[in-house]
Enzyme design. Structure first.
Site, PDB file in Angstrom:
ATOM      1  CG  ASP A  55      -0.761 -19.650   3.342  1.00 14.06           C
ATOM      2  OD1 ASP A  55      -0.301 -19.308   4.565  1.00 14.06           O
ATOM      3  OD2 ASP A  55      -0.517 -19.948   2.497  1.00 14.06           O
ATOM      4  CE1 TYR A  67      -3.524  -2.492   0.026  1.00 14.45           C
ATOM      5  CE2 TYR A  67      -3.935  -1.903   2.310  1.00 14.45           C
ATOM      6  CZ  TYR A  67      -4.232  -2.764   1.355  1.00 14.45           C
ATOM      7  OH  TYR A  67      -5.356  -3.632   0.911  1.00 14.45           O
ATOM      8  CG  ASP A 124      -7.237  -3.736   4.491  1.00  7.97           C
ATOM      9  OD1 ASP A 124      -8.237  -3.594   5.119  1.00  7.97           O
ATOM     10  OD2 ASP A 124      -7.160  -3.217   3.222  1.00  7.97           O
ATOM     11  CG  ASP A 172     -11.991  -6.028   6.019  1.00  7.24           C
ATOM     12  OD1 ASP A 172     -11.810  -5.214   7.193  1.00  7.24           O
ATOM     13  OD2 ASP A 172     -12.870  -5.710   4.990  1.00  7.24           O
TER      14      ASP A 172
END
Ligand code: ATP
Ligand code: MG
Length: 326
Positions: A198, A119, A222, A226
């Site tokens: 993962d 990002y 992020d 979520d």
């Protein structure tokens, strides 16, 4: 002198949930509130989603409470995080009694690196067929995050944290991140247990109780936070903090929720819990605890907004929280 808190409602339900959170802050502490503008509405008016005056006010304040920005979100929140020098995004995700959750035992805190990774804004279109992205990882930012994480777990009386990464594939970047975090933790006498990101995704769904504080690179933090939001029953409950060395910005994880904006039906819990994080950050620990207890009590026994299966409005829930605080 009372602390100066910048209040930016922004767009959509930001304009409904931020006033709710401000009324709660006003009930428990003596702050000076300064309103500032950012988002789609001010962009339409002035051509700028984030006026310089707002940026400067945020940079100079003790803390900022932010709602949400719509189409202009990236133009608003990324510079605002920079204005507070935020190197860590704190995202607690916990389930509450009385709220339907996929995993009611979930009680996690993500500490997400907030400045670099994928990002950091280094994307290029090299040809008609080819685009690239440069992933930036520095030892200094990783260490700063790790130092914060060590203090954070020590404050909570815990012995360690998990660090999620994918250093087996991204050996250079995540290898650097992992090494920096593990080294700092070792120096500070804190346990840093590694988990591949993962594998974390699967394990947290199956058994979130095995995790507590999770330190992550930017994108992973992020996505994984979520995912955890899904485990606890939705976006209306999740607060967050962007913390820098001497400034911070607090915001609900949710966005503008255009589908329900203007109806007075938004759940103010995420914004009020963000206000509780603000209180804690400024050292108002008792007040923060009182606000959390009040929100928990309302979540458990109502009134509830439609996202939680009720038919109460934002104001009903806010009034109930304020009543519990009396
Ligand atoms: P944005 O682009 O601003 O993020 P979005 O369409 O992604 O907007 P979000 O705010 O991220 O919307 O939320 C997704 C959905 O979750 C909303 O459409 C809404 O139904 C629900 N939601 C989010 N926050 C709340 C809230 N505080 N109260 C009730 N429902 C909410
Ligand atoms: Mg969204």
């Amino acid at each position: 002198m009372s602390e100066e808190i910048v209040v930016i409602e922004g767009d959509g339900i930001g304009q409904e949930v931020v006033p709710a959170a401000v009324s709660v802050l006003d009930a428990v502490a003596d702050f000076q509130f300064v309103e500032a503008e950012a988002g789609d509405a001010v962009q339409a008016e002035t051509g700028e989603a984030l006026p310089q005056a707002t940026y400067d006010t945020v940079a100079d304040a003790d803390a900022t409470l932010f709602g949400a920005a719509g189409e202009t979100a990236a133009d608003v929140i990324l510079p605002l995080r920079e204005a507070v020098g935020s190197f860590v995004n704190i995202r607690p995700a916990r389930a509450y009694p009385g709220v339907d959750a996929v995993r009611p035992e979930t009680d996690l805190v993500f500490l997400r690196e907030n400045t670099e990774g994928v990002y950091s804004g280094h994307e290029d279109r090299l040809s008609e067929d080819l685009s690239t992205l440069t992933r930036v990882v520095t030892t200094s930012a990783s260490e700063q995050l790790a130092e914060f994480a060590c203090e954070y777990v020590a404050d909570r009386g815990e012995s360690g944290f998990h660090v999620a990464h994918k250093a087996n594939v991204m050996r250079e970047t995540d290898g650097r991140f992992r090494d920096a975090v593990v080294d700092v933790a070792e120096r500070e006498g804190v346990e840093a247990e590694e988990v591949l990101m993962d594998a974390f995704a699967t394990r947290v769904c199956l058994n979130p109780g095995q995790f507590d504080v999770v330190v992550c690179p930017n994108l992973a933090g992020d996505v994984l936070s979520d995912l955890a939001a899904g485990l606890v029953g939705g976006l209306g409950l999740l607060p967050s903090a962007n913390v820098g060395p001497d400034n911070a910005l607090f915001e609900p994880v949710h966005g503008t929720a255009p589908d329900i904006a203007g109806e007075g039906a938004a759940n103010p819990s995420a914004a009020i819990l963000s206000a509780a994080m603000l209180l804690e950050h400024l050292g108002y620990d008792d007040e923060a605890a009182d606000v959390r207890t009040a929100v928990e009590s309302v979540l458990e026994s109502g009134p509830r907004t439609p996202d939680l299966g009720g038919n109460a409005g934002t104001e009903d829930v806010t009034t109930a929280v304020l009543d519990r605080l009396d």
